[in-house]
Design a protein around this motif. Structure first.
Motif, mmCIF file in Angstrom:
data_model
loop_
_atom_site.group_PDB
_atom_site.id
_atom_site.type_symbol
_atom_site.label_atom_id
_atom_site.label_comp_id
_atom_site.label_asym_id
_atom_site.label_seq_id
_atom_site.Cartn_x
_atom_site.Cartn_y
_atom_site.Cartn_z
ATOM 1 N N ILE A 197 0.864 -1.175 0.000
ATOM 2 C CA ILE A 197 0.000 0.000 0.000
ATOM 3 C C ILE A 197 0.902 1.227 0.000
ATOM 4 N N MET A 198 0.508 2.254 -0.737
ATOM 5 C CA MET A 198 1.330 3.458 -0.823
ATOM 6 C C MET A 198 0.629 4.651 -0.200
ATOM 7 N N ILE A 199 1.444 5.555 0.332
ATOM 8 C CA ILE A 199 0.966 6.865 0.786
ATOM 9 C C ILE A 199 1.464 7.863 -0.246
ATOM 10 N N THR A 200 0.531 8.502 -0.948
ATOM 11 C CA THR A 200 0.884 9.424 -2.022
ATOM 12 C C THR A 200 0.144 10.740 -1.837
ATOM 13 N N GLY A 201 0.255 11.608 -2.812
ATOM 14 C CA GLY A 201 -0.465 12.878 -2.802
ATOM 15 C C GLY A 201 0.439 14.020 -2.384
ATOM 16 N N LYS A 202 -0.099 14.908 -1.563
ATOM 17 C CA LYS A 202 0.646 16.090 -1.116
ATOM 18 C C LYS A 202 1.605 15.726 0.014
ATOM 19 N N VAL A 203 2.591 14.915 -0.330
ATOM 20 C CA VAL A 203 3.601 14.501 0.645
ATOM 21 C C VAL A 203 4.984 14.751 0.057
ATOM 22 N N LYS A 204 5.939 14.962 0.940
ATOM 23 C CA LYS A 204 7.316 15.163 0.485
ATOM 24 C C LYS A 204 7.907 13.849 -0.011
ATOM 25 N N LEU A 215 2.664 8.282 8.420
ATOM 26 C CA LEU A 215 2.205 9.560 7.882
ATOM 27 C C LEU A 215 3.215 10.664 8.191
ATOM 28 N N GLN A 216 3.804 10.634 9.368
ATOM 29 C CA GLN A 216 4.833 11.625 9.712
ATOM 30 C C GLN A 216 6.044 11.491 8.804
ATOM 31 N N ASN A 217 6.465 10.255 8.515
ATOM 32 C CA ASN A 217 7.620 10.045 7.639
ATOM 33 C C ASN A 217 7.352 10.487 6.204
ATOM 34 N N ALA A 218 6.113 10.458 5.779
ATOM 35 C CA ALA A 218 5.760 10.931 4.439
ATOM 36 C C ALA A 218 5.841 12.459 4.364
ATOM 37 N N GLU A 219 5.778 13.128 5.494
ATOM 38 C CA GLU A 219 5.838 14.587 5.606
ATOM 39 C C GLU A 219 4.800 15.276 4.712
ATOM 40 N N LEU A 233 -6.796 15.564 8.406
ATOM 41 C CA LEU A 233 -5.431 15.103 8.645
ATOM 42 C C LEU A 233 -5.149 14.848 10.125
ATOM 43 N N ASP A 234 -5.709 15.673 11.014
ATOM 44 C CA ASP A 234 -5.469 15.450 12.448
ATOM 45 C C ASP A 234 -6.102 14.151 12.931
ATOM 46 N N GLU A 235 -7.227 13.744 12.349
ATOM 47 C CA GLU A 235 -7.836 12.445 12.682
ATOM 48 C C GLU A 235 -7.051 11.291 12.065
ATOM 49 N N ALA A 236 -6.464 11.523 10.906
ATOM 50 C CA ALA A 236 -5.713 10.475 10.203
ATOM 51 C C ALA A 236 -4.512 10.021 11.019
ATOM 52 N N TYR A 237 -3.921 10.926 11.776
ATOM 53 C CA TYR A 237 -2.772 10.558 12.604
ATOM 54 C C TYR A 237 -3.155 9.548 13.688
ATOM 55 N N VAL A 264 2.297 -14.068 19.285
ATOM 56 C CA VAL A 264 2.452 -13.574 17.917
ATOM 57 C C VAL A 264 1.764 -14.508 16.922
ATOM 58 N N MET A 265 1.827 -15.809 17.159
ATOM 59 C CA MET A 265 1.265 -16.780 16.227
ATOM 60 C C MET A 265 -0.265 -16.857 16.283
ATOM 61 N N THR A 266 -0.875 -16.359 17.357
ATOM 62 C CA THR A 266 -2.326 -16.476 17.501
ATOM 63 C C THR A 266 -3.034 -15.140 17.706
ATOM 64 N N GLY A 267 -2.300 -14.038 17.757
ATOM 65 C CA GLY A 267 -2.876 -12.748 18.108
ATOM 66 C C GLY A 267 -3.510 -12.001 16.951
ATOM 67 N N THR A 268 -4.228 -10.950 17.316
ATOM 68 C CA THR A 268 -4.843 -10.027 16.371
ATOM 69 C C THR A 268 -4.163 -8.680 16.584
ATOM 70 N N PHE A 269 -3.435 -8.205 15.564
ATOM 71 C CA PHE A 269 -2.585 -7.041 15.756
ATOM 72 C C PHE A 269 -2.871 -5.924 14.766
ATOM 73 N N GLY A 270 -2.488 -4.736 15.192
ATOM 74 C CA GLY A 270 -2.534 -3.544 14.362
ATOM 75 C C GLY A 270 -1.307 -2.708 14.649
ATOM 76 N N ILE A 271 -1.170 -1.627 13.921
ATOM 77 C CA ILE A 271 -0.029 -0.730 14.109
ATOM 78 C C ILE A 271 -0.534 0.704 13.906
ATOM 79 N N PRO A 272 -0.066 1.645 14.732
ATOM 80 C CA PRO A 272 -0.480 3.041 14.544
ATOM 81 C C PRO A 272 -0.026 3.583 13.185
ATOM 82 N N PHE A 273 -0.879 4.364 12.559
ATOM 83 C CA PHE A 273 -0.595 4.954 11.252
ATOM 84 C C PHE A 273 0.275 6.208 11.365
ATOM 85 N N LYS A 274 0.301 6.812 12.525
ATOM 86 C CA LYS A 274 0.979 8.096 12.731
ATOM 87 C C LYS A 274 2.437 8.116 12.267
ATOM 88 N N PRO A 275 3.292 7.138 12.651
ATOM 89 C CA PRO A 275 4.690 7.232 12.222
ATOM 90 C C PRO A 275 4.869 7.186 10.702
#
Length: 165
Positions: A5-12, A94-98, A119-123, A81-92
């Motif tokens: 998946i890519m983060i594109t658009g108005k990003v550096k 989006l911040q790296n995309a600047e 954008l503030d909710e997206a973080y 790890v082998m049986t869990g349900t996991f997610g990861i925060p999107f904030k880092p």
């Protein structure tokens, strides 16, 4: 390539996300408990200092050898790890995309529909990437959860791209 998946658009920087490697990321969160726990504002330096202090204290009291409990802790973590349900925060990601200074929203593009967030909710978004130890291959590669967990029962699925506008 359908799992990328890519983060594109108005990003550096255009960012490429590969959810298949997030299981090894220390930022992952357990989605079974994440939305029910109280959110704490954690100071990273303070958390690191506490962890190092705890390790140092254990080495002082027990010596530098590994006590037998560490083996069972590693096995427990492996099973989790082998049986869990996991997610990861999107904030880092989006911040790296600047995002540009004039960027105002994030569009989550799915195979059937687009969802737009300020954008503030997206973080605050959480990207689910594993359910019961398995990758989200049928309606994935990620599920998007709102930061407050209000769509926990019905997350955004079939995500193809993130676009900042």
């Amino acid at each position: 390539m359908e799992n990328i998946i890519m983060i594109t658009g108005k990003v550096k920087y255009t960012i490429t996300l590969d959810p298949s490697v997030w299981i090894f990321d220390d930022r992952r969160v357990d989605l079974n408990t994440y939305f029910s726990n109280e959110k704490e504002n954690v100071n990273a330096l303070e958390e690191y200092t506490k962890t190092v202090s705890k390790h140092w204290d254990r080495e002082i009291t027990e010596g530098a050898i590994y006590p037998p409990t560490l083996k069972t802790e590693k096995n427990f973590e492996k099973v989790k790890v082998m049986t869990g349900t996991f997610g990861i925060p999107f904030k880092p990601f989006l911040q790296n995309a600047e995002p540009a200074d004039d960027a105002r929203a994030l569009v989550v593009q799915c195979s059937d529909k687009d969802y737009e967030f300020p954008l503030d909710e997206a973080y605050e978004l959480i990207l689910g990437f594993s359910k019961n130890g398995k990758p989200l291959s049928l309606d994935g590669p990620v599920h998007v959860y709102l930061g407050n967990g209000s769509n926990q029962e019905n997350p955004i699925k079939d995500v193809t791209k993130f676009k900042v506008k």
